[in-house]
Design a protein around this motif. Structure first.
Motif, mmCIF file in Angstrom:
data_model
loop_
_atom_site.group_PDB
_atom_site.id
_atom_site.type_symbol
_atom_site.label_atom_id
_atom_site.label_comp_id
_atom_site.label_asym_id
_atom_site.label_seq_id
_atom_site.Cartn_x
_atom_site.Cartn_y
_atom_site.Cartn_z
ATOM 1 N N UNK A 154 0.880 -1.166 -0.109
ATOM 2 C CA UNK A 154 -0.001 -0.009 -0.013
ATOM 3 C C UNK A 154 0.812 1.362 -0.045
ATOM 4 N N UNK A 155 1.965 1.199 0.890
ATOM 5 C CA UNK A 155 2.934 2.327 0.807
ATOM 6 C C UNK A 155 3.422 2.628 -0.773
ATOM 7 N N UNK A 156 3.861 1.714 -1.205
ATOM 8 C CA UNK A 156 4.680 1.743 -2.649
ATOM 9 C C UNK A 156 3.361 2.279 -3.490
ATOM 10 N N UNK A 157 2.266 1.842 -3.384
ATOM 11 C CA UNK A 157 0.996 2.407 -4.531
ATOM 12 C C UNK A 157 0.795 3.907 -4.210
ATOM 13 N N UNK A 158 0.907 4.349 -2.680
ATOM 14 C CA UNK A 158 0.971 5.601 -2.345
ATOM 15 C C UNK A 158 1.890 6.553 -3.062
ATOM 16 N N UNK A 159 3.050 6.123 -2.819
ATOM 17 C CA UNK A 159 4.191 6.598 -3.535
ATOM 18 C C UNK A 159 4.023 6.900 -4.901
ATOM 19 N N UNK A 160 3.622 5.838 -5.631
ATOM 20 C CA UNK A 160 3.620 5.883 -6.936
ATOM 21 C C UNK A 160 2.529 6.947 -7.506
ATOM 22 N N UNK A 161 1.269 6.894 -6.505
ATOM 23 C CA UNK A 161 0.278 8.097 -7.215
ATOM 24 C C UNK A 161 0.786 9.365 -6.580
ATOM 25 N N UNK A 162 1.590 9.716 -5.765
ATOM 26 C CA UNK A 162 2.005 10.946 -5.297
ATOM 27 C C UNK A 162 3.237 11.297 -6.214
ATOM 28 N N UNK A 163 3.827 10.360 -6.827
ATOM 29 C CA UNK A 163 4.950 10.774 -7.817
ATOM 30 C C UNK A 163 4.260 11.038 -9.025
ATOM 31 N N UNK A 164 3.146 10.522 -9.507
ATOM 32 C CA UNK A 164 2.565 10.884 -10.491
ATOM 33 C C UNK A 164 1.833 12.208 -10.585
ATOM 34 N N UNK A 165 1.399 12.591 -9.299
ATOM 35 C CA UNK A 165 0.791 14.084 -9.124
ATOM 36 C C UNK A 165 2.000 15.140 -9.168
ATOM 37 N N UNK A 166 3.135 14.654 -8.749
ATOM 38 C CA UNK A 166 4.325 15.523 -8.533
ATOM 39 C C UNK A 166 4.514 15.929 -10.122
ATOM 40 N N UNK A 167 4.453 14.800 -11.152
ATOM 41 C CA UNK A 167 4.922 15.128 -12.582
ATOM 42 C C UNK A 167 4.108 16.047 -13.136
ATOM 43 N N UNK A 168 2.758 16.123 -12.876
ATOM 44 C CA UNK A 168 2.039 17.159 -13.513
ATOM 45 C C UNK A 168 1.951 18.517 -12.725
ATOM 46 N N UNK A 169 2.463 18.572 -11.316
ATOM 47 C CA UNK A 169 2.310 19.820 -10.797
ATOM 48 C C UNK A 169 3.166 20.747 -11.468
ATOM 49 N N UNK A 170 2.468 22.033 -11.611
ATOM 50 C CA UNK A 170 2.720 22.930 -12.336
ATOM 51 C C UNK A 170 2.468 23.119 -13.563
ATOM 52 N N UNK A 171 1.950 21.970 -14.176
ATOM 53 C CA UNK A 171 1.447 22.224 -15.697
ATOM 54 C C UNK A 171 0.433 22.947 -16.042
ATOM 55 N N UNK A 172 -0.277 23.556 -15.125
ATOM 56 C CA UNK A 172 -1.297 24.469 -15.475
ATOM 57 C C UNK A 172 -1.013 25.882 -15.332
#
Length: 88
Positions: A45-63
């Motif tokens: 579950x922690x690996x999944x959470x980190x993966x989701x947060x990493x995906x959010x970090x990749x799109x952060x600031x694109x707007x």
């Protein structure tokens, strides 16, 4: 706590090893399985959470600008329609 009954199919050798641990600990087999699987499940579950947060970090600031009222401007955000209308 709500308990759900289920069944698993294990290779015979694995089952006997699991049963031996259960007897050594003087615990029901189901509780032994839970105790042994809980740390692995938490890690997964922690690996999944980190993966989701990493995906959010990749799109952060694109707007171009922050979207603070997406619930009111969802059509504009999704479809580019400033009148909040879907044009078909």
């Amino acid at each position: 706590m709500h308990i759900v009954r289920t069944s698993f199919a294990f290779p015979a050798r694995f089952y006997h090893r699991l049963r031996a641990v259960s007897k050594q600990r003087n615990l029901p087999l189901s509780q032994t399985v839970k105790i042994l699987l809980e740390p692995a499940l938490e890690t997964e579950e922690e690996c999944t959470r980190k993966s989701v947060y990493a995906a959010f970090d990749r799109v952060k600031g694109m707007s171009k600008s922050p979207i603070t009222d997406a619930s009111q401007t969802i059509n504009d955000v999704l479809y580019g329609d400033p009148k909040n209308e879907i044009k078909i």
